[in-house]
Design an enzyme around this catalytic site. Sequence first.
Site, short mmCIF file in Angstrom:
data_model
loop_
_atom_site.label_atom_id
_atom_site.label_comp_id
_atom_site.label_asym_id
_atom_site.label_seq_id
_atom_site.Cartn_x
_atom_site.Cartn_y
_atom_site.Cartn_z
N ARG A 235 -1.85 101.20 64.93
CA ARG A 235 -1.26 100.36 65.91
C ARG A 235 -0.39 99.08 65.50
O ARG A 235 0.37 98.50 66.01
CB ARG A 235 -2.37 99.69 67.07
CG ARG A 235 -3.46 99.10 66.47
CD ARG A 235 -4.53 99.08 67.30
NE ARG A 235 -5.46 100.15 67.23
CZ ARG A 235 -6.58 100.52 67.72
NH1 ARG A 235 -6.98 99.80 68.51
NH2 ARG A 235 -7.34 101.55 67.43
N LYS B 268 -13.43 103.50 55.07
CA LYS B 268 -13.89 104.74 55.65
C LYS B 268 -15.01 105.12 54.70
O LYS B 268 -15.14 104.99 53.45
CB LYS B 268 -12.86 105.60 55.91
CG LYS B 268 -11.61 105.52 56.91
CD LYS B 268 -10.80 106.58 56.92
CE LYS B 268 -9.76 106.16 58.09
NZ LYS B 268 -10.37 106.30 59.41
#
Length: 480
Positions: free
Chosen positions: A340, A266
């Site tokens: 996920r 990020k």
Amino acid sequence: MRYSIKTGSVAAVKTACLVVPRSRAIATAEALGIGEQARLTLAGTKNETGSVASLFSSGKPSRLLVVGKDDEATTEAAFHKNVEAAAKAVAGLDVADATLCLDDFEVDGRDAQWKTRIALAAISQASYRFDVYKSKRPKKSKAKLRRVAVLAKDRAAVAPAVRHAQALDGGLALAKDLGNQPPNVCNPTFVAEAASALAADGVAVEVIEEDGMAELGMGAFLAVTKGTDTPAKMVVVRYQGAAASEAPCVLIGKGITFDTGGINMKSTAGMAEMKFDMCGAASVLGAAKAAIDAQLPINLIAIAAAAENMPGGRATRPSDIVTTMSGQTVEILNTDAEGRLVLCDALTYASRFKPRAVIDVATLTGAQVVALGSQASALYANDDGLADALLAAGEQSRDRLWRMPLWDEYQEQLKSKFADMKNIGGSAAGSITAACFLSRFAKTFPWAHLDVAGTAFKSASGATGRPVPALFQYLLGLVR
Ligand code: BES
Ligand code: MN
Ligand code: ZN
């Protein structure tokens, strides 16, 4: 916070602070012998929904908090606005206890139980403080308030609501405390220890370590933790409040204690907020704590999928292919789509409990924040009954959810050239394709997914405890 019930007249109640709606202010003040003063003072104060005026008396109670306006609307919205304002005001006062005259607040179609639940939840939210790392605690954060009572004509009518509000208070505090802890403290081990503290009669806590995950074939979960030295943990809290033969409800929480993004790292903006990436896990532990404290007659399993997403030398690379516990293979094209990956193996693991329902909670996508902001969590489900029950629980607890589609057409976006699927679906409909990914691991039970990226924390004030109120309300609904 300690919650209780008081009965009797306003003049007889022993409390430092009485909270009344403005429509009842003069009558109450007269009963306390300060009618004249109240008339004069109130004439100079705001007469609006959500406004709070403070009156003093020399007797007991020494303070009268007047909320709202003279001819208040009897709507839910007005009630919410008023109790939220009152809760903030009471929590900021220099008093140790307060009493809410909830019978005096009128809300169309809502009973004393509902009013009690909403008002006390507002107190829980407003009185929460997290200042353990302040070496000098600011005066303002020294919350004096310890006890809040509901003044009720009928004790029995509000008793369950007060009991549930008490349980919710503890669950919310646990969820917020875990969320607010810095990531150098709150790592997967810390999450496991917090969960272990729930162990009691009828509550078993099991921690699955990385070698256990390897034995189970959790290749996706393990791919996330490869770049860090901090061991991942899958924590399983089992509460048996009903007959062993009754199918449990399983709650699964994303517990990424820090999400750097991994090799797909990020940028600076917002990375510090990724300490909140374990808020899903915190909320399922908080909901479990509330259910346990309330001794709900249900069977409940809470799973925290805890890991740290770091870019170490052994970290997963974009284009790595792993085999999940379900046997399906995943091409990891973006290591920042890690939630996920831990959740899919936790979902497969959950099937062994033959659950009546599985609900996972995750700060899963920035796309959810774009779609719904901080007002509603995104709800996805493969079962309409479960979705409707959750939506109703969200409305009831004022912890709103909004249902999103899981149409097959979206599944197309997950097609991989080399494996059964890829872990990203492109820039369109990011929250939906993340849910589509999870749905492939939830084929054998009623399943719902809550994407809480926009609701679980606020940049300015930290963890919100959401969706603990909605989850707890849903669990309460399983009892009846
Ligand atoms: N934890 C983030 C999602 C997130 C973003 C939570 C903002 C709270 C606030 C998640 O792991 C993530 O990085 N998601 C990516 C997915 C993408 C790579 C497909 C995202 O949303 O950008
Ligand atoms: Mn990420
Ligand atoms: Zn994440």
